[in-house]
Design an enzyme around this catalytic site. Structure first.
Site, short mmCIF file in Angstrom:
data_model
loop_
_atom_site.label_atom_id
_atom_site.label_comp_id
_atom_site.label_asym_id
_atom_site.label_seq_id
_atom_site.Cartn_x
_atom_site.Cartn_y
_atom_site.Cartn_z
N GLU A 165 77.87 -19.31 70.64
CA GLU A 165 77.93 -20.37 71.65
C GLU A 165 76.56 -21.06 71.76
O GLU A 165 75.53 -20.41 71.84
CB GLU A 165 78.32 -19.76 72.99
CG GLU A 165 78.40 -20.75 74.14
CD GLU A 165 78.83 -20.11 75.46
OE1 GLU A 165 79.12 -20.85 76.40
OE2 GLU A 165 78.86 -18.86 75.54
N LYS A 223 83.87 -27.27 75.71
CA LYS A 223 84.23 -26.28 76.71
C LYS A 223 84.84 -26.97 77.93
O LYS A 223 84.26 -27.90 78.48
CB LYS A 223 82.98 -25.48 77.11
CG LYS A 223 83.25 -24.22 77.90
CD LYS A 223 81.94 -23.44 78.08
CE LYS A 223 82.16 -22.08 78.71
NZ LYS A 223 80.90 -21.31 78.85
N CYS A 263 83.67 -18.63 75.27
CA CYS A 263 83.29 -17.70 76.33
C CYS A 263 84.38 -17.59 77.39
O CYS A 263 85.50 -17.23 77.07
CB CYS A 263 81.94 -18.13 76.92
SG CYS A 263 81.02 -16.79 77.72
#
Length: 320
Positions: free
Chosen positions: A46, A137, A171
């Site tokens: 990430e 994201k 995540c």
């Protein structure tokens, strides 16, 4: 029966924070190291480019921000990349030279509107050097929301490869059941899960996703220490009392029935290598297919808006 094998590499490392040249250099080196071991699909953590600012507060409290925090944010902004752009072209040249697929977590700078907002993004680069897609994201976690904007449904990306369909979430997006369902519905075979979560509970998460989606899960985290943080950061004092190891890693690869293909790697930099047998994916769906015979669409339905959301849209004036 035709073999469907792919060798996957997971890179667990960290660049010098807020230094995209350091990140690009490390990507080049570790991609070459992985390719030399036969890897065909190479995954980086990430926001590897230019780093995950664990522990930094950016001078922010509820109701106020300070000048030092703004300086560090600008530094982050300056080292973010645009997509497409120079860094993406360089990654494309690297992928083409080595004949590999690259999946890299980056900080993306908006280039459509104000150019002020950053996004936590995954990019997918093919072995022909082309940018195959990206994913922003959807919901940055907790104080991450001060750093990154929210993505939309237009980047729920899954790419086709000769060895299977590859895509993923970042995540804690992976704790969003509907987001996972949207990805499963795209026929995902290899699910990438770049993360900043090094807790033991994250291992439960990726093993559950593998079982639920009946897919391989490739989880990738940074191994970061204080040595990767420049001491001239305006908010460097934020981490002065923290442990020397800021992120212990925990990268791993899980098979479609939830078993480890590559055990978690902790407290060190390294590259996990594993050969995945994609025949295991349809075999695993014999008794459970979350978007197939186990879906019950007469009871449950999911609507996914994959339209790009524009803040400002120019239209031809109706006034003469």
């Amino acid at each position: 029966m035709e073999k469907r094998l792919v060798k996957v590499a997971v890179v667990q490392s960290a660049p010098i924070l807020f230094d995209k040249r350091s990140a690009m250099s490390r990507i080049d080196k570790m991609t070459r190291d992985a390719a030399a071991q036969g890897a065909q699909l190479i995954v980086f953590p990430e926001v590897f480019l230019p780093g995950y600012p664990r522990g930094l507060c950016f001078g922010s409290r509820v109701g106020s921000r300070n000048a030092e925090g703004r300086l560090d944010f600008e530094r982050y902004w300056q080292n973010a990349i645009v997509i497409p752009g120079e860094e993406v072209e360089t990654l494309g040249e690297l992928a083409k030279e080595l004949g590999v697929y690259l999946v890299v977590g980056v900080v993306e700078r908006d280039q459509e509107f104000s150019r002020g907002t950053l996004y936590n993004t995954i990019i997918y680069v093919g072995p022909d050097g082309t940018l195959l897609g990206k994913h922003r994201k959807l919901v940055p976690t907790a104080s991450e929301r001060l750093l990154w904007g929210q993505g939309d449904g237009s980047t729920l990306t899954v790419i086709d490869t000769p060895f299977g369909r590859v895509g993923g979430l970042i995540c804690w997006e992976n704790y969003m059941p509907l987001a996972r369902m949207a990805m499963y519905a795209k026929g995902i075979d290899i699910y990438v899960a770049p993360t900043a979560d090094a807790r033991d509970t994250w291992q439960s998460t990726i093993r559950h996703i593998a079982c639920e989606g009946r897919c391989f899960v490739v989880s990738c985290n940074q191994y970061a220490t204080k040595a990767t943080y420049p001491e001239d950061l305006a908010c460097f004092d934020d981490i002065k009392e923290d442990d020397e190891i800021l992120s212990r890693g925990g990268s791993a690869i899980v098979g479609p029935l939830g078993e480890y293909v590559a055990e978690p790697l902790y407290n060190q930099e390294g590259i996990l290598i594993a050969t995945l047998d994609l025949h295991q994916v349809p075999q695993s769906r014999f008794d459970f297919d979350v978007t197939g015979h186990y879906s019950r669409p007469d009871v449950f339905q999911l609507i996914v808006n994959e339209k790009k959301q524009d803040v400002v849209r120019a239209v031809e004036s109706i006034w003469m």
